[in-house]
Write an enzyme that holds these catalytic residues in place. Sequence first.
Site, mmCIF file in Angstrom:
data_model
loop_
_atom_site.group_PDB
_atom_site.id
_atom_site.type_symbol
_atom_site.label_atom_id
_atom_site.label_comp_id
_atom_site.label_asym_id
_atom_site.label_seq_id
_atom_site.Cartn_x
_atom_site.Cartn_y
_atom_site.Cartn_z
ATOM 1 N N LYS A 14 0.825 -1.217 0.000
ATOM 2 C CA LYS A 14 0.000 0.000 0.000
ATOM 3 C C LYS A 14 0.858 1.265 0.000
ATOM 4 C CE LYS A 14 -2.260 -1.016 3.804
ATOM 5 N NZ LYS A 14 -1.680 -2.312 4.254
ATOM 6 N N ARG A 89 -9.464 0.500 9.119
ATOM 7 C CA ARG A 89 -9.031 -0.852 9.452
ATOM 8 C C ARG A 89 -10.074 -1.615 10.264
ATOM 9 N NH1 ARG A 89 -3.194 0.130 8.867
ATOM 10 N NH2 ARG A 89 -2.021 -1.743 9.302
ATOM 11 N N ARG A 128 11.704 -5.940 4.667
ATOM 12 C CA ARG A 128 11.620 -4.505 4.903
ATOM 13 C C ARG A 128 12.235 -4.150 6.263
ATOM 14 N NH1 ARG A 128 5.665 -1.942 4.631
ATOM 15 N NH2 ARG A 128 5.497 -2.461 6.830
ATOM 16 N N ARG A 134 11.743 0.044 11.190
ATOM 17 C CA ARG A 134 10.452 -0.108 11.873
ATOM 18 C C ARG A 134 10.507 -1.290 12.816
ATOM 19 N NH1 ARG A 134 5.242 0.425 8.061
ATOM 20 N NH2 ARG A 134 4.468 -0.873 9.767
ATOM 21 N N ARG A 146 0.098 -8.925 13.399
ATOM 22 C CA ARG A 146 -0.495 -7.898 12.542
ATOM 23 C C ARG A 146 -1.373 -8.536 11.472
ATOM 24 N NH1 ARG A 146 4.889 -5.305 10.980
ATOM 25 N NH2 ARG A 146 3.729 -4.142 9.399
HETATM 26 P P1 ADP Z 1 1.291 -2.062 7.773
HETATM 27 O O1 ADP Z 1 0.241 -1.861 6.707
HETATM 28 O O2 ADP Z 1 2.553 -2.620 7.236
HETATM 29 O O3 ADP Z 1 0.786 -2.774 8.997
HETATM 30 P P2 ADP Z 1 0.976 0.647 8.794
HETATM 31 O O4 ADP Z 1 2.018 1.676 8.764
HETATM 32 O O5 ADP Z 1 -0.273 0.870 8.014
HETATM 33 O O6 ADP Z 1 1.742 -0.644 8.299
HETATM 34 O O7 ADP Z 1 0.536 0.364 10.305
HETATM 35 C C1 ADP Z 1 1.457 0.124 11.340
HETATM 36 C C2 ADP Z 1 0.715 -0.038 12.675
HETATM 37 O O8 ADP Z 1 0.054 1.190 13.003
HETATM 38 C C3 ADP Z 1 -0.395 -1.086 12.710
HETATM 39 O O9 ADP Z 1 0.093 -2.375 12.996
HETATM 40 C C4 ADP Z 1 -1.295 -0.541 13.838
HETATM 41 O O10 ADP Z 1 -0.782 -0.835 15.109
HETATM 42 C C5 ADP Z 1 -1.208 0.954 13.649
HETATM 43 N N1 ADP Z 1 -2.287 1.475 12.770
HETATM 44 C C6 ADP Z 1 -2.114 2.062 11.549
HETATM 45 N N2 ADP Z 1 -3.312 2.427 11.028
HETATM 46 C C7 ADP Z 1 -4.261 2.055 11.933
HETATM 47 C C8 ADP Z 1 -5.677 2.135 11.981
HETATM 48 N N3 ADP Z 1 -6.385 2.675 10.966
HETATM 49 N N4 ADP Z 1 -6.327 1.649 13.059
HETATM 50 C C9 ADP Z 1 -5.645 1.118 14.085
HETATM 51 N N5 ADP Z 1 -4.309 0.992 14.101
HETATM 52 C C10 ADP Z 1 -3.606 1.459 13.054
#
Ligand code: ADP
Length: 193
Positions: A14, A89, A128, A134, A146
């Site tokens: 994404k 999400r 990654r 990260r 996750r």
């Molecule tokens: P990835 O898609 O690789 O998991 P993100 O950067 O989108 O990476 O998200 C990293 C973390 O941030 C998630 O595992 C979660 O803990 C938190 N997070 C991100 N977006 C949301 C969301 N919309 N709702 C709840 N937690 C979120």
Amino acid sequence: MFNLILFGPPGSGKGTQSEKLIARYGLKHLSTGDLLRSEIAAQSPLGMAAKSIMDKGQLVPDEVVIEMINSALENNPQARGFLFDGFPRTTAQAEALDKLLAQKETEIAVVLALQVSKEELISRLLNRGKSSGRSDDTNELVIRSRIEEYEMKTAVVADYYNKFNKVVMVKGEGTIDEIFDSLCDEIDAKTEA
Ligand code: ADP
């Protein structure tokens, strides 16, 4: 306005595809993961609370991310449209987003859902983690949590948008450019319709 959601599990590409899509379509990129990581970098109270949750591979509370998106929408009144990445999400987040967009007399035009196998996701995320800095990408157990959170809470968001016929599946494996071309084809089909 043209608003789209780039949807898919962690590691589905994404972030990579968002960068290319915003450049082509002139959209404002709203990634809740990036917004949360800036809060962590700024060592704000919100960031500190979010970090411990993110490091366990869990979702931060709906109210927190909904408020972040609310402010981001308010702060970008001139945007031609938004690309939501990593949001919504949960179904509660999707409902809240629909309300916020309705207040602005706009809506989600399309949800592009990237399809990638679980083995490929885990290998991409571990890879990654070697360079991204990260902390949630270096431990396979956190990566698996996750993906589990995605399966338990996030996959249903596609069902929510499917009720409105807004979801389009796109193959998320292949070269970055091949995937980008497939995404653009779907967007162009929607905007020409
Ligand atoms: P990835 O898609 O690789 O998991 P993100 O950067 O989108 O990476 O998200 C990293 C973390 O941030 C998630 O595992 C979660 O803990 C938190 N997070 C991100 N977006 C949301 C969301 N919309 N709702 C709840 N937690 C979120």
